[in-house]
Design an enzyme around this catalytic site. Structure first.
Site, PDB file in Angstrom:
ATOM      1  N   TYR A 103      -3.367   7.733  -0.313  1.00 40.62           N
ATOM      2  CA  TYR A 103      -2.523   7.290  -1.432  1.00 40.62           C
ATOM      3  C   TYR A 103      -1.604   8.428  -1.884  1.00 40.62           C
ATOM      4  CZ  TYR A 103      -1.256   5.444  -6.019  1.00 40.62           C
ATOM      5  OH  TYR A 103      -0.558   4.998  -7.127  1.00 40.62           O
ATOM      6  N   SER A 159       3.673   8.457  -8.487  1.00 40.27           N
ATOM      7  CA  SER A 159       2.361   8.616  -9.115  1.00 40.27           C
ATOM      8  C   SER A 159       2.176  10.081  -9.445  1.00 40.27           C
ATOM      9  CB  SER A 159       1.255   8.155  -8.158  1.00 40.27           C
ATOM     10  OG  SER A 159      -0.024   8.584  -8.594  1.00 40.27           O
TER      11      SER A 159
END
Length: 257
Positions: free
Chosen positions: A154, A141
Site C-alpha cells: 500500500y 496517503s
C-alpha cells in the site's frame, strides 16, 4: 466562505463509498455535475439517487479503473458531451502486510488499481484538460511519506501516487492544469468498520478506540473533512496551488512520537 463549483464538470473515481462518496456529495452540493467512475453498480446507483434527491447532478459509470481501454472510452465519451474541468483520482484498495507476506499476486492487484488506475485516468483526461486548463487531484496517503508498519504494498502504491502528482504538475504547468494530492491519515469509513469486524471479532469497540488514539488529535478523520479540503483544492480560490501534497492527518506526521 463556501467554495463554488457551479457549472463545473467533475470526474470522481471510487465515488460511491467512503471518502469518494463524501467528495461526490460535496461537489454536487457546490454546483458541479459529477461523473462517478465506480466499480460497484449497486453503490453507484444508490449514491446518484441520494445526490439527485438533494437537488444535485450526478451520473454513474460502471468502471474498473485498472482497465485502460475502458477508462479512456468512458472519459472520452464524457468529454464529447461536456467540457471536463476536474478529475479526482480517489479509487484505491488497501493491503496489510510486510514484504515477506506480500505475494506477487497481492502486489499486482495493488499496483493495478492504486497506481495503474491513477495513470489510466490521468492519461485519458489530460488531452481534454489541455484545451482550457483544469484540475487533477489525487488521493495519496500519509503512507506516501512516513513509515507505516505492515503496509508495504500500500505504501509503495501511494508513494507512486505522490510522485505522479509532482510529475504531472510540472509537465502540464504551462497547459493550465493544476495537479495536487491529499494524504489522509486513518479516516472512519465503512472499510475501517469492515476491517475491524473481520480481524477483531468481539473486540470491535476496543480496537476502534485503539485505532482512533493512534491519531495525535485523538480520533479518526471524517470523510466529509477530506471532502471539504478537496472542494477547496478544486475551486478557483486555490488557483495558485499546484504540485503540492496536503496531509490531513490529525497531527500524525509532525506530532506522532
Amino acid at each position: 466562505m463556501s467554495f463554488s463549483l457551479k457549472n463545473k464538470v467533475a470526474i470522481v473515481t471510487g465515488g460511491a463509498s467512503g471518502i469518494g462518496k463524501a467528495i461526490t456529495t460535496r461537489f454536487a452540493a457546490s454546483g458541479a455535475t459529477v461523473h462517478m467512475l465506480e466499480f460497484s453498480e449497486e453503490n453507484g446507483k444508490q449514491a446518484v439517487a441520494e445526490i439527485e434527491k438533494e437537488g444535485g447532478k450526478a451520473v454513474f459509470h460502471q468502471c474498473d479503473v485498472s482497465n485502460h481501454s475502458q477508462v479512456k472510452e468512458i472519459i472520452d465519451a464524457i468529454a464529447s458531451e461536456q467540457s471536463i474541468d476536474i478529475l479526482v483520482n480517489n479509487a484505491g484498495i488497501a493491503h496489510v502486510g510486510n514484504v515477506e507476506n506480500t505475494t506477487v499476486e497481492d502486489l499486482d492487484r495493488i499496483y493495478n488499481v492504486n497506481v495503474k488506475g491513477v495513470y489510466n485516468c490521468i492519461y485519458a483526461v489530460v488531452p481534454h484538460l489541455k484545451k482550457k486548463g483544469g484540475i487533477i487531484l489525487n488521493m495519496a496517503s500519509i503512507a506516501s511519506s512516513v513509515g507505516i508498519s505492515d503496509r508495504f504494498a500500500y505504501s509503495m502504491s501511494k508513494g507512486a501516487v505522490l510522485t505522479m502528482t509532482y510529475s504531472v504538475a510540472k509537465d502540464y504547468l504551462e497547459s493550465g492544469i493544476r495537479c495536487n494530492c491529499i494524504s489522509p491519515a486513518r479516516v472512519h469509513t465503512p472499510f475501517v468498520d469492515g476491517f475491524i469486524k473481520k480481524n477483531y471479532p468481539g473486540k470491535e469497540d476496543e480496537m476502534f478506540d485503539k485505532l482512533s488514539k493512534t491519531q495525535p488529535i485523538g480520533r479518526m478523520g471524517k470523510p466529509e473533512e477530506v471532502a471539504n479540503l478537496a472542494l477547496y483544492l478544486c475551486s478557483d480560490e486555490a488557483s495558485f496551488i499546484t504540485g503540492t501534497d496536503f496531509p490531513i492527518d490529525g497531527g500524525f506526521i509532525k506530532l506522532n512520537g
